[in-house]
Write a protein that holds these residues in place. Structure first.
Motif, mmCIF file in Angstrom:
data_model
loop_
_atom_site.group_PDB
_atom_site.id
_atom_site.type_symbol
_atom_site.label_atom_id
_atom_site.label_comp_id
_atom_site.label_asym_id
_atom_site.label_seq_id
_atom_site.Cartn_x
_atom_site.Cartn_y
_atom_site.Cartn_z
ATOM 1 N N ASP A 648 -8.769 -14.560 -11.091
ATOM 2 C CA ASP A 648 -8.062 -13.552 -11.883
ATOM 3 C C ASP A 648 -7.720 -12.343 -11.024
ATOM 4 O O ASP A 648 -6.572 -11.861 -11.021
ATOM 5 C CB ASP A 648 -8.931 -13.129 -13.083
ATOM 6 C CG ASP A 648 -9.111 -14.264 -14.081
ATOM 7 O OD1 ASP A 648 -8.205 -14.492 -14.874
ATOM 8 O OD2 ASP A 648 -10.169 -14.938 -14.012
ATOM 9 N N LYS A 649 -8.719 -11.875 -10.294
ATOM 10 C CA LYS A 649 -8.512 -10.706 -9.445
ATOM 11 C C LYS A 649 -7.487 -11.000 -8.362
ATOM 12 O O LYS A 649 -6.628 -10.164 -8.031
ATOM 13 C CB LYS A 649 -9.848 -10.299 -8.837
ATOM 14 C CG LYS A 649 -9.785 -9.067 -7.975
ATOM 15 C CD LYS A 649 -11.183 -8.743 -7.437
ATOM 16 C CE LYS A 649 -11.138 -7.533 -6.519
ATOM 17 N NZ LYS A 649 -12.478 -7.215 -5.971
ATOM 18 N N VAL A 652 -3.870 -11.188 -9.913
ATOM 19 C CA VAL A 652 -3.381 -9.853 -10.254
ATOM 20 C C VAL A 652 -2.962 -9.106 -8.992
ATOM 21 O O VAL A 652 -1.914 -8.433 -8.953
ATOM 22 C CB VAL A 652 -4.448 -9.075 -11.051
ATOM 23 C CG1 VAL A 652 -4.036 -7.607 -11.215
ATOM 24 C CG2 VAL A 652 -4.663 -9.709 -12.411
ATOM 25 N N VAL A 677 -9.430 -19.421 -15.740
ATOM 26 C CA VAL A 677 -8.582 -18.251 -15.519
ATOM 27 C C VAL A 677 -8.169 -17.730 -16.897
ATOM 28 O O VAL A 677 -7.771 -18.504 -17.789
ATOM 29 C CB VAL A 677 -7.331 -18.613 -14.695
ATOM 30 C CG1 VAL A 677 -6.443 -17.390 -14.496
ATOM 31 C CG2 VAL A 677 -7.741 -19.200 -13.359
ATOM 32 N N SER A 680 -4.553 -13.784 -20.074
ATOM 33 C CA SER A 680 -3.837 -12.556 -19.715
ATOM 34 C C SER A 680 -3.378 -12.587 -18.263
ATOM 35 O O SER A 680 -2.327 -12.043 -17.911
ATOM 36 C CB SER A 680 -4.719 -11.334 -19.967
ATOM 37 O OG SER A 680 -5.896 -11.417 -19.190
ATOM 38 N N THR A 681 -4.161 -13.238 -17.433
ATOM 39 C CA THR A 681 -3.773 -13.344 -16.017
ATOM 40 C C THR A 681 -2.541 -14.231 -15.877
ATOM 41 O O THR A 681 -1.599 -13.902 -15.132
ATOM 42 C CB THR A 681 -4.931 -13.903 -15.183
ATOM 43 O OG1 THR A 681 -6.081 -13.081 -15.363
ATOM 44 C CG2 THR A 681 -4.563 -13.959 -13.710
ATOM 45 N N TYR A 682 -2.556 -15.373 -16.598
ATOM 46 C CA TYR A 682 -1.376 -16.231 -16.564
ATOM 47 C C TYR A 682 -0.150 -15.491 -17.105
ATOM 48 O O TYR A 682 0.972 -15.631 -16.588
ATOM 49 C CB TYR A 682 -1.607 -17.496 -17.385
ATOM 50 C CG TYR A 682 -2.513 -18.499 -16.718
ATOM 51 C CD1 TYR A 682 -2.277 -18.917 -15.409
ATOM 52 C CD2 TYR A 682 -3.590 -19.062 -17.397
ATOM 53 C CE1 TYR A 682 -3.092 -19.849 -14.795
ATOM 54 C CE2 TYR A 682 -4.412 -19.995 -16.800
ATOM 55 C CZ TYR A 682 -4.166 -20.381 -15.496
ATOM 56 O OH TYR A 682 -4.969 -21.304 -14.888
ATOM 57 N N ARG A 684 0.383 -12.382 -16.949
ATOM 58 C CA ARG A 684 0.814 -11.418 -15.931
ATOM 59 C C ARG A 684 1.676 -12.119 -14.877
ATOM 60 O O ARG A 684 2.689 -11.577 -14.423
ATOM 61 C CB ARG A 684 -0.421 -10.781 -15.276
ATOM 62 C CG ARG A 684 -0.083 -9.779 -14.189
ATOM 63 C CD ARG A 684 0.588 -8.546 -14.766
ATOM 64 N NE ARG A 684 0.907 -7.584 -13.723
ATOM 65 C CZ ARG A 684 0.049 -6.644 -13.289
ATOM 66 N NH1 ARG A 684 -1.156 -6.549 -13.842
ATOM 67 N NH2 ARG A 684 0.424 -5.791 -12.367
#
Length: 758
Positions: A648-649, A652, A677, A680-682, A684
């Motif tokens: 995730d990090k 981003v 994962v 929200s990461t996807y 983004r």
């Protein structure tokens, strides 16, 4: 046109250093008309020549007399002819030219001249030249050998182990000149065969003597008896002795002494005593040599009581014990471990004023040197040897005494003995003696003294001698470790390289050198030592490798540090997590991201999963530089080894740095492998794709999310379909529309979702 030649005083050149004025010689083929008078042949003088020579001699004599009277120094002595010939044959190869030069010096070779040359060559240790000159003399110089010539040459050849040549002269050359060999000449060859450990040839020659017309006496019997007894054939010696008696040859005193010596050598004491008893029956009186020989036989047999009995009986028989008697007894007592009795006899010798020889000290010193309680007496005996300028035949006594002193803790005494041992003539100090001193001095806390001893060893170059023994590890490792720990690794390496030339591959010494160079900031030298260890298959210590890596890091040479780290792993060592971290950080800071990535790969494969923060930085840098495949491979490796990175990090961060396609590939990889994962990461990543007008990648990613049962923003999907239609991708837009319609029932769920496996 005829060639003219200078008239060179050739005889004067050949004689060299003589004061005579020989006539000038003309080249044999000169056609000069300056002198039409023919020269007489060699050896024939014309009357005119003789007259001229007489006048010249008288004038020369008058001149010499006048010169002698005028000069305060007498004229130089003319060199004898045999010395001139010997000088020539020793310094020139034997050729026809040399033979012609000898003929010019002496057209005819007389027996005294030949004998003098043979004797001179033998005295110079060149029996081969003596034989060659003899062959030239009788084959090409017209010399006829005499009996005395063979009597001189055969013993010379026999004594120099040229036995076949001596035998040919004796059995072939002498009969060709109708000369019968005599007994002394044959006996010399018999003795030489015995000395060469070929007793069968001695016996053959002895049995051949009657055929040669030689009457055998005690001389030849003594020679053959000694030859066969040297090889322990006491039964044959008995038969020859009995044959001697049967032939009516009266044994001499030397015969009995030889038999007693030989039987004692074979430890046949009954036979030796029987011979000793037979002496009186044959009217032969023993002498002091006989008693000493019997004494030595008892000592050799290990019966010191019988030996002492013979020793004590000598004065009663009219023979005072001499130095030989005492030496034999001292040696016997020392070998039996009865040093006290040996010391008593040694003191008795001094009281009687008997000469103390090298053999005396050689017999006594081993007993004193090996006993810690007698080191004072041993040092006193050594001082006595030095004062008398006696060099022991057994050079190991110095090593034994130094070892005993070190074992007793007397290091100063050991050093003093070591210094004195170098003062004796023809004594090359044993390298093991240096080793004992270095080991003991280091153990006693006197490491600087050990370094001085090592310096002396290096200065003398004793280690480089092919015959010198190899030092053991405990002898040199302490001083090498001390030097490497005190900033003197270069000196330690110089010392150890000499040991390596002797085949030493000591692991501890190698590792000490690596640690020393690394601590001193010379990692290149340490790396060279490491390369030598690899070539020689010597195992290394992990600590040495770690120090080498740290040394490169301190010099900011991260690439070399990585090479040293790889070498460490090749040797089967696992670096510590902190060492991996240090190398990766140094490489990363120097911009070597891919190299740092390879170190990270090695670290994970070795099962080291600590310090993963640096691994995340390396992954991000790889994606940022476009090394997507490599970065994804590292992510996969981390997952397989149970250390899933924070995707995730990472996603981003890539989106924030406008690395949209790299983020898409990573997200695609995560979807294919069902990694954890957040939605929200996807989302983004999708937003970044929308922003960059990457419709097809967004479509692909969106389809995968929906197939996994994931939920996405409907507005974003509508916008994506419009974008696809606008770009001519109507088919993809229809497919996306159907997918959204099929999953309409699940669109009520909002918030954070996790992409699940179908």
């Amino acid at each position: 046109m005829s060639r003219r030649h200078l008239q060179i005083p050739l005889r004067r050149l050949l004689l060299s250093r003589t004061n005579t004025n020989p006539p000038l010689l003309r080249h044999a083929f000169s056609t000069s008309t300056l002198d039409s008078t023919p020269e007489p042949p060699p050896g024939v003088a014309s009357p005119e020549t003789e007259a001229a020579a007489a006048v010249a001699e008288s004038e020369a004599a008058a001149t010499a007399t006048a010169t002698a009277e005028a000069s305060p120094n007498p004229p130089r002595r003319e060199e004898p002819l045999h010395e001139t010939i010997l000088y020539m044959i020793r310094r020139r190869p034997w050729t026809t030219r040399l033979e012609n030069s000898i003929r010019l010096l002496s057209p005819t070779l007389s027996a005294p001249l030949v004998h003098d040359v043979i004797s001179g060559a033998a005295a110079a240790g060149r029996a081969d030249l003596a034989l060659q000159f003899f062959r030239f003399a009788y084959r090409r110089a017209g010399f006829t050998p005499e009996h005395s010539t063979f009597a001189l040459l055969v013993p010379i050849l026999a004594s120099r182990s040229m036995l076949n040549h001596a035998r040919c002269l004796l059995l072939e050359t002498m009969p060709s000149f109708s000369i019968t060999p005599d007994e002394p000449t044959v006996s010399a060859l018999i003795a030489a065969y015995g000395k060469a450990n070929i007793p069968q040839e001695s016996v053959k020659l002895f049995r051949l003597m009657p055929e040669l017309g030689i009457t055998r006496t005690a001389l030849s019997y003594n020679a053959v008896l000694k030859a066969i007894l040297c090889r322990g054939r006491e039964a044959m010696a008995r038969r020859i002795y009995n044959a001697m008696i049967a032939d009516g040859v009266v044994p001499e005193l030397s015969t009995y002494n030889t038999l007693i010596w030989g039987f004692g050598l074979c430890k046949k004491m009954e036979a030796a005593l029987r011979v000793f008893g037979d002496m009186k029956g044959h009217g032969v009186t023993p002498d002091v040599t006989t008693y000493n020989t019997l004494l030595n036989a008892w000592v050799r047999a290990g019966d010191l009581e019988s030996a002492r009995k013979v020793f004590d009986e000598m004065p009663g028989a009219g023979f005072a014990q001499n130095s030989v008697s005492y030496n034999v007894m001292i040696k016997g007592y020392v070998e039996a471990g009865k040093v006290e009795e040996a010391v008593g006899l040694f003191s008795e010798m001094g009281e009687k004023g008997l000469r103390l020889s090298e053999k005396t000290f050689a017999a006594l010193m081993p007993g004193l040197c090996d006993d810690e309680g007698r080191v004072v007496e041993a040092r006193k005996a050594m001082d006595d040897m030095a004062e008398r300028r006696l060099t022991p035949k057994d050079k190991s006594v110095f090593l034994r005494l130094v070892t005993t002193l070190c074992r007793a803790g007397d290091l100063d005494g050991a050093l003093e003995v070591h210094r004195k041992s170098g003062q004796f003539k023809h004594v090359l100090v044993d390298p093991r003696q240096y080793g004992v001193l270095m080991e003991s001095l280091c153990a006693g806390g006197k490491c600087d003294g050990a370094v001085e001893v090592m310096d002396e060893l290096l200065e003398k170059g004793t280690l480089l001698s092919p015959k010198s023994p190899v030092l053991e590890g405990p002898a040199y490792n302490p001083v090498i470790e001390y030097l490497c720990s005190n900033g003197k690794t270069s000196k330690a390496e110089t010392f150890f390289r000499q040991l390596m030339k002797k085949g030493v591959d000591d692991k501890a010494a190698f590792n000490s050198l690596i640690r020393g160079h690394a601590k001193e900031g010379v990692p290149e030298a340490a790396q060279e030592i490491l390369a030598i260890m690899k070539r020689r298959d010597v195992r290394t210590d992990p600590e040495s490798h770690a120090l080498l890596v740290d040394s490169f890091l301190k010099k900011n040479e991260s690439a070399d540090a990585k090479t040293a780290l790889d070498s460490m792993m090749e040797q089967g060592h696992v670096p510590s997590p902190s060492l991996f971290m240090s190398v990766m950080e140094a490489l990363f800071n120097n911009g070597r991201v891919q190299t740092a990535s390879r170190v990270m790969k090695s670290m994970i494969e070795k099962g080291v999963t600590e310090n993963m923060d640096m691994a995340h930085k390396i992954l991000e840098a790889l994606f940022m530089r476009g090394h997507v495949e490599e970065a994804i491979g590292r992510v996969n490796l981390m997952v397989e080894n149970g250390c899933l990175p924070d995707l995730d990090k990472l996603l981003v961060a890539l989106c924030q740095n406008d690395k949209v396609m790299e983020a898409h590939k990573l997200a695609d990889f995560a979807l294919d492998r069902d990694f954890d994962v957040s939605f929200s990461t996807y989302d983004r990543v999708l937003e970044s794709l929308y922003t960059e007008d990457k419709a097809l990648p967004a479509y692909s990613m969106l389809c995968k999310i929906k197939n996994k049962g994931g939920v996405v923003d409907q507005k974003g999907c509508d916008a994506l379909m419009e974008s696809l239609k606008a770009g001519g991708y109507s088919k993809q837009a229809d497919i996306l529309s159907r997918i959204l319609a099929e999953n309409a029932s699940s669109t009520s769920k909002r918030g954070k979702r996790v992409a699940m496996g179908a």
